[in-house]
Each structure stands twice: as C-alpha cells, then as structure tokens.
Design a protein around this motif. Sequence first.
Motif, PDB file in Angstrom:
ATOM      1  N   ALA A   1      30.174  46.248  42.652  1.00 61.23           N
ATOM      2  CA  ALA A   1      31.438  46.279  43.498  1.00 61.23           C
ATOM      3  C   ALA A   1      31.697  44.772  43.756  1.00 61.23           C
ATOM      4  O   ALA A   1      30.983  43.995  43.833  1.00 61.23           O
ATOM      5  N   VAL A   2      32.846  44.409  44.342  1.00 59.24           N
ATOM      6  CA  VAL A   2      33.282  43.118  44.682  1.00 59.24           C
ATOM      7  C   VAL A   2      32.518  42.704  45.864  1.00 59.24           C
ATOM      8  O   VAL A   2      32.104  41.366  45.635  1.00 59.24           O
ATOM      9  N   GLY A   3      32.388  43.494  46.781  1.00 66.14           N
ATOM     10  CA  GLY A   3      31.533  42.921  47.836  1.00 66.14           C
ATOM     11  C   GLY A   3      30.179  42.641  47.610  1.00 66.14           C
ATOM     12  O   GLY A   3      29.570  41.738  48.161  1.00 66.14           O
ATOM     13  N   GLU A   4      29.619  43.320  46.571  1.00 63.60           N
ATOM     14  CA  GLU A   4      28.277  43.148  46.088  1.00 63.60           C
ATOM     15  C   GLU A   4      28.290  41.749  45.379  1.00 63.60           C
ATOM     16  O   GLU A   4      27.204  40.917  45.387  1.00 63.60           O
ATOM     17  N   ALA A   5      29.380  41.495  44.554  1.00 65.34           N
ATOM     18  CA  ALA A   5      29.355  40.215  43.797  1.00 65.34           C
ATOM     19  C   ALA A   5      29.324  39.005  44.931  1.00 65.34           C
ATOM     20  O   ALA A   5      28.799  38.069  44.666  1.00 65.34           O
ATOM     21  N   TYR A   6      30.073  39.156  46.036  1.00 71.01           N
ATOM     22  CA  TYR A   6      30.209  38.253  46.982  1.00 71.01           C
ATOM     23  C   TYR A   6      28.720  37.787  47.672  1.00 71.01           C
ATOM     24  O   TYR A   6      28.140  36.796  47.701  1.00 71.01           O
ATOM     25  N   ASP A   7      28.149  39.161  47.903  1.00 72.57           N
ATOM     26  CA  ASP A   7      26.832  38.972  48.715  1.00 72.57           C
ATOM     27  C   ASP A   7      25.900  38.240  47.660  1.00 72.57           C
ATOM     28  O   ASP A   7      25.268  37.358  47.901  1.00 72.57           O
ATOM     29  N   LYS A   8      25.688  38.528  46.354  1.00 71.20           N
ATOM     30  CA  LYS A   8      24.857  38.057  45.299  1.00 71.20           C
ATOM     31  C   LYS A   8      25.226  36.596  45.083  1.00 71.20           C
ATOM     32  O   LYS A   8      24.152  35.812  45.108  1.00 71.20           O
ATOM     33  N   VAL A   9      26.468  36.100  45.172  1.00 72.91           N
ATOM     34  CA  VAL A   9      26.662  34.782  44.679  1.00 72.91           C
ATOM     35  C   VAL A   9      26.529  34.033  46.171  1.00 72.91           C
ATOM     36  O   VAL A   9      25.967  32.887  45.911  1.00 72.91           O
ATOM     37  N   ALA A  10      26.575  34.535  47.365  1.00 74.25           N
ATOM     38  CA  ALA A  10      26.244  34.083  48.381  1.00 74.25           C
ATOM     39  C   ALA A  10      24.726  33.476  48.539  1.00 74.25           C
ATOM     40  O   ALA A  10      24.314  32.770  48.957  1.00 74.25           O
ATOM     41  N   ARG A  11      24.213  34.679  47.945  1.00 74.21           N
ATOM     42  CA  ARG A  11      22.582  34.609  47.948  1.00 74.21           C
ATOM     43  C   ARG A  11      22.184  33.433  47.270  1.00 74.21           C
ATOM     44  O   ARG A  11      21.295  32.497  47.453  1.00 74.21           O
TER      45      ARG A  11
END
Lengths: 202, 336
Positions: free
Chosen positions: B163-173
Amino acid sequence: MRGRFVKILFLDTSSFFINIAIANGSVITHHQEKNDNKLSERIFLILKQVFQNADITPQMLDKIYVANGPGSFTGIRVGLSIAKTLAWDLKIPIQPLSTFVFYASSYSEDIIISLYDRDEKGYIGFYNKNLTKKEEEYTNIGDFLSKYQDVKHFDIEKAGEVEIDFFRLIKKFAKKEEAVHGIKANYLKPLSFKKIVGDNNE
Amino acid sequence: MNDKYILALETSCDETSVAIVKNGYQEIASVVMSQISEHELYGGVVPEIASRIHEQNITWALEKVLRSANLKIKDIDAIAVTEGPGLVGALLVGIMVAKTLSWLHNIPLVPVHHIAGHIYASNLEKPMKFPLMALVVSGGHTELILMQEDYSFEKIGGTLDDAVGEAYDKVARLLELGYPGGPYIDKLAKEGVDNYDLPLPLDDNSLDFSFSGLKSAVINLLHNEKQRKKEINKADLAASFQNRVVKILTKKTMRAMEKYQINNLALVGGVAANSTLRETLEKQCQAKGFHFIVPKLIHCTDNATMIGAAGFFAHQLNHRFDDQLKAKSVNELTKE
C-alpha cells in the motif's frame, strides 16, 4: 440490596475452558465448556443462554468477577472487554481475579495450578489454602513442580474434574473491587519480538 | 426526520477511537487515542501491543465521548463498529465492547467496513455527490472505488503489492526518519528537489498500482551511493520519491475518472493527509471542473467519526451484526 438476593456474574474465558457462572443468592448457574478458536463468535450466545438459565437479566447484576489471566491473550481480552463494558455501563463493582484463583477455590490445601503454553513452558500459580497467592510465573512447569513435589498439583486441562467453589470466591473477595477503567490483563508471559523485517532485500 | 445518533467504535489498528455522529455528517463528540509512541520503537504497529492498549483504553474513551456529548447510551439509535479489515485482535476489542452495549440496551449493531468509513469521512466535509470516484490511500490500502450511489462500492483498481502508506513507512525507515513515515517524508520533500532518477511505478494502462518496485529502487539507489561513498541528500530523495508517488496516483485517478466519466472525486485515507497529494489532486480537479472532497486532516487518519458517518447509511440499509459475526481481517468492501 435488602430484600433480594445478590446477583453476581463470574466470567472466565482465559484458558482451556470457558466458565460463566451466575450466583443468585444461594443458587449457582454454572456453565463450563471447552474453549476453542471460535470463542469470539460464540461467547454472546453462551452468555445469553446462561442468563436465561439463571432467569435474570444483566441489568439485575450487583457485581462482576472476571478472569484477567494468565492464559490465551485473545481469550483474556474477550472476557475483559465484555466484563469491563458491563461493569462500566451498569455502574456496578468489578474485580479481576487470576485464572488460577477460580480453580484454587476447589482446594482447601496448598495447591499448584499449571496451564501449559508451549513446549515445556507455561503458567504456574501457587496458592495457599486461604486462596492467597504465593507465586505466579511463566516458567518451565516440570522444573517448578520438581521443586515442590510435596504440594498438590492441578492441571487446568483437567478443569472438568473439579468444581469451582464460587461461594468461597464471593466470600474471599467480597470487599475487593477495582476502578473499571484501570483494570488490566495479567498476561504474565513477557512479550517477545522477532526483529521486524519489512523487506527481504533490505 | 428525527435526528439519528450513531455511537461508533474504531479499533482496527493503532488508534482507539470512539465517536458520536448525528445524521451521518455531524460530529458530536470524538476521542482518538493514538498509540504511535508505543509502536514507534518498532518502526511499525505491533498487533499484540495494539490490542492490549485498546483493551485498556476503550471504556475510558466511551465514557469521555458520552460525557462530552452530554448523551446517554439510551439516546443512541445504533452502534457502528469497524468489522475489518484490520488487525484481528485489535478489531476484536471494539467488536466485543460494541456487542456488549448492543445486548445491554437492545440497540442495533451495525458492522462497518473500514474503507467505507474512510470514504464517508468525505461526508463530514461536504455532501458527497454521485457517481463518485474515491481514491483510498492509507497504510493498508491503495484503491480506486467507484460509487454509483450511497453505500454501493465497486473496486476498479488497487495495489498489486505494498500500500502507498506502507511504501512511505519503509522509505522513511531507510532514510532513518520517524514513524509513521508519511508526514516526515512530506515535510522533508518540501526542502528538496526532485533530482534522483527513480522510476514511475506501474506506469501502464491499467488502474492498478504497485509500490514495491519504487521502494526497491530507493534501496538500490542508497546502496549504490554508499558503494560510491557519495553522501545521500535525504531531502532530494524524499522529494523524488514523493513526486513519483503523487504523479502515479494522480495519473491513474484521472484516467479512472475519464474512463468511467465521473466528475466527483474524494481523496480519503491516512495518506490523504499528505499535503502535496491534496494540492495536486485539487488543482487537477479545478482545472477539469470536477467536484473534489478531501476530509479534514483529523478525519483522514483512522477515527471513529468516519465509522459513524458510514454507519448511518449502513444502519438505514439494515446492515446488522449477528451474535456470531467475528472480526474480519481480509474482507472485500465490494463483496457484500
């Protein structure tokens, strides 16, 4: 409460057996059955049936005792969510009890109660003859029992073989109650984490 | 018409939330107890911890909402609760509490799909117009939902992987920013320029999305730059990543509007709080003369008010929980 019988609900959905009991004066309506992974789907059907058998409505309750663990994490939460909501809504006292105390009530001597979790490990409750806790821990059950070979031992898997003494519980905990919003589960077992690996290629 | 009050509970993920909504669009009272600080340490939501905190907070949240609304349970016409999708243990707490109240007071219990809730957050902003296209973007969802009328949902596009929010979380990590990743990347992106060469993910003729490739591209880029001993400009990378995400979301949403000839768009879900996405879609809609709704920030992230807003319609349509219905983890909004 003068002029009528005190009505008390016991709710334990925390381990291998579901115990729902209603004490109405000197009459106990107790339902026990094996817990399974359908608990959340069935619990209200069972609850309604027990109230019907006891011939009372939840609005008539005076107090609730709920098992807050140890045991199945989900089972504990199902019981606590229902019991806390009942007590909050009906504005009646509620007291959490250890899962072990329910069964310890059957014994008039020191008793070690065990609840297997996985491998050799599980939950241990060591209670004295006055239903006072001596020890509760998550440990290797065999090792614990070998330390206290002279103390009687009961395994919750054999719950059907003992009769929970609800009157004894009522007497022992008559003056105990806790603020409903503050009631927490007693999981006993520490949470363990695997490292969170979001990506294989990280 | 008599006023209808819905008491709503939402415990599908890491917010313990209870609200009272009047007539489907007016928030009377709301409590959202966020658990972010508890999960931050792990870089994501830990289901067992989430369930425990819900269980501890829920009766308190109920009391607080009723008090601030100055209402009693007997004033409530229906109880709406999130049935899924979400974390099963977490959902279960809300469902058990809602069932208990419904039983005690003999009030109808209405199950609400989490995504229906996100979409109906729009109604709190301004009345939804149909037919409507909803772009649902959150930590668990990236979907295009077509609605011909109230409470009819047709999924016409979705993510094939993250999901797009998941991608945000992973990239933020990866960039060692905080959790949840969206707000951090959104903020940082404003300080950077889009000068990293990242692919536009799943830029095809479908209405589906894919974000895992984009995330892998970020991983590879970080790895290569490290090998070359080059310093990464985090702001520039955040800007490049965010631009790709916003671009593909906008492109496919506009394509869907065109394909189905829809003039009304709702942007909903946690990622709808992203300022660049909001601005970009709003501009595009303005240019094309489309009616555009995006909920207030507090109604984009998970909250019970949106469940009450959707629950109002679900109640009218006679959706009811029976005693045996349990938490649903993976259920399709459109498969009713």
